[in-house]
Design a protein around this motif. Structure first.
Motif, PDB file in Angstrom:
ATOM      1  N   GLN A 116       1.607  -5.112   4.039  1.00  0.00           N
ATOM      2  CA  GLN A 116       0.649  -5.711   5.036  1.00  0.00           C
ATOM      3  C   GLN A 116       0.473  -7.304   4.651  1.00  0.00           C
ATOM      4  OE1 GLN A 116      -3.548  -4.470   4.939  1.00  0.00           O
ATOM      5  NE2 GLN A 116      -3.917  -5.137   7.007  1.00  0.00           N
ATOM      6  N   GLN A 161      -5.743   3.918  14.516  1.00  0.00           N
ATOM      7  CA  GLN A 161      -5.657   2.732  15.034  1.00  0.00           C
ATOM      8  C   GLN A 161      -4.394   2.044  15.357  1.00  0.00           C
ATOM      9  OE1 GLN A 161      -7.721  -0.065  12.346  1.00  0.00           O
ATOM     10  NE2 GLN A 161      -9.470   0.952  11.912  1.00  0.00           N
ATOM     11  N   GLU A 162      -3.367   2.383  14.769  1.00  0.00           N
ATOM     12  CA  GLU A 162      -2.131   2.132  15.050  1.00  0.00           C
ATOM     13  C   GLU A 162      -1.227   3.053  14.554  1.00  0.00           C
ATOM     14  OE1 GLU A 162       0.696  -1.951  14.608  1.00  0.00           O
ATOM     15  OE2 GLU A 162      -1.362  -1.756  13.675  1.00  0.00           O
ATOM     16  N   LEU A 170      -1.919   4.887  10.974  1.00  0.00           N
ATOM     17  CA  LEU A 170      -2.660   3.665  10.346  1.00  0.00           C
ATOM     18  C   LEU A 170      -4.119   3.835  10.730  1.00  0.00           C
ATOM     19  CD1 LEU A 170      -0.128   0.654  10.411  1.00  0.00           C
ATOM     20  CD2 LEU A 170      -0.651   2.120   8.312  1.00  0.00           C
ATOM     21  N   PRO A 171      -5.435   3.521  10.076  1.00  0.00           N
ATOM     22  CA  PRO A 171      -5.172   2.942   8.602  1.00  0.00           C
ATOM     23  C   PRO A 171      -5.124   3.902   7.413  1.00  0.00           C
ATOM     24  CG  PRO A 171      -7.360   2.817   9.130  1.00  0.00           C
ATOM     25  CD  PRO A 171      -6.659   3.494  10.456  1.00  0.00           C
ATOM     26  N   CYS A 172      -5.008   5.137   7.621  1.00  0.00           N
ATOM     27  CA  CYS A 172      -4.875   6.266   6.645  1.00  0.00           C
ATOM     28  C   CYS A 172      -3.545   6.331   6.066  1.00  0.00           C
ATOM     29  CB  CYS A 172      -5.187   7.645   7.178  1.00  0.00           C
ATOM     30  SG  CYS A 172      -4.317   8.205   8.256  1.00  0.00           S
ATOM     31  N   ARG A 173      -2.532   5.816   6.653  1.00  0.00           N
ATOM     32  CA  ARG A 173      -1.233   5.442   6.004  1.00  0.00           C
ATOM     33  C   ARG A 173      -0.653   7.056   5.791  1.00  0.00           C
ATOM     34  NH1 ARG A 173      -3.953   2.337   2.607  1.00  0.00           N
ATOM     35  NH2 ARG A 173      -3.238   3.281   0.545  1.00  0.00           N
ATOM     36  N   HIS A 194       0.827  -1.202  -0.014  1.00  0.00           N
ATOM     37  CA  HIS A 194       0.088   0.121   0.104  1.00  0.00           C
ATOM     38  C   HIS A 194       1.160   0.918  -0.050  1.00  0.00           C
ATOM     39  CE1 HIS A 194      -3.548  -2.362   1.016  1.00  0.00           C
ATOM     40  NE2 HIS A 194      -2.690  -3.122   1.835  1.00  0.00           N
TER      41      HIS A 194
END
Length: 276
Positions: free
Chosen positions: A267, A246-247, A216-219, A181
């Motif tokens: 991932q 989230q992380e 994450l999750p938008c990166r 990603h």
């Protein structure tokens, strides 16, 4: 006179304290070598000059090792990211290459495919539950079994020109399959090349350290490690897009890291088979 509860004093049950959610976890990224990287935004279909009914695949790629490029049409994915054409008459095209940055690939004349034999709907989507794509590019290292796989569909623009739409890229490394990603806000492929624009690498919070932490999750890569540690205790929103965090993933760059490849988030794909 009956007053609304909000206007009375000392009436009704006391309000419950706001729920305190635990801060999002902060983890360190595991660096995985991507020996061959196909620039997905450069993939094109062009007509064969000597066989005008057939199309050829071309693109730009980087390679830190020697290897091979294999072009599949309508290939089914099997164990360990191996592919088999579902139309036996359409043979895959395998071309060897020598390592280097910014390499140009073009499928040799006479090895292309006449897309006129296929229905537009068949070309524009994956089939068999997403295991067969109209176009698969397998970029493989000659030193090990590591490979990058690009899976794409073919769309027709303006009723004339075919356009390659990449659906996903996969990295097969060390017997594990990863889905790649893009990371938003990462520096270019060569950190030295952006020395005149250091602000692009700066943490958007302290403006002092280089950003090295991905939300994450938008990166979004937008913070240094220290600011990320502080932010996670104060907020659960991404500083860029305000999506819930989230992380947080910290990437420790080393000298010469990602000499060729674009920075991506890899991932593990749980649904694909891995070797044991």
């Amino acid at each position: 006179l009956i007053r609304p509860m909000s206007q009375t004093s000392g009436q009704g049950p006391p309000s419950a304290p706001p729920l305190q959610l635990p801060p999002p976890p902060l983890q360190r990224a595991k660096l995985i070598t991507n020996d061959v990287n196909v620039h997905k935004d450069t993939i094109r279909l062009q007509l064969d000059e000597f066989y005008p009914d057939c199309h050829l695949v071309s693109f730009t790629f980087d390679a830190s090792v020697n290897g091979s490029i294999t072009i599949f049409y309508f290939a089914e994915e099997g164990d360990e990211c191996k592919f088999t054409p579902i139309h036996p008459e359409i043979n895959p095209v395998k071309i060897q290459f020598r390592k280097g940055p910014g390499l140009k690939f073009c499928q040799p004349s006479g090895t292309g495919i006449d897309l006129g034999f296929f229905d537009i709907d068949e070309l524009s989507k994956a089939s068999l539950g997403g295991f067969v794509y109209p176009l698969v590019i397998l970029a493989q290292s000659s030193t090990n079994n590591n490979a990058q796989i690009t899976q794409a569909v073919l769309e027709k623009k303006n009723g004339k020109i075919f356009h390659v739409k990449v659906i996903k890229q996969i990295l097969w490394a060390g017997g594990v399959c990863y889905e790649l990603h893009d990371i938003y806000g990462g520096s270019g492929t060569n950190r030295a090349s952006v020395s005149d624009a250091e602000s692009e690498n700066e943490c958007i919070i302290c403006f002092a350290e280089d950003k090295n932490t991905v939300v994450l999750p938008c990166r979004h890569m937008c913070m240094c490690g220290e600011c990320a540690k502080d932010l996670r205790l104060k907020s659960n929103k991404c500083p860029i897009c305000r999506q819930p965090i989230q992380e947080l993933m910290e990437i420790n760059f080393t000298k010469g890291f990602i000499a060729f490849s674009t920075l991506v988030f890899a991932q593990i794909v749980k649904t694909l088979r891995t070797s044991y």
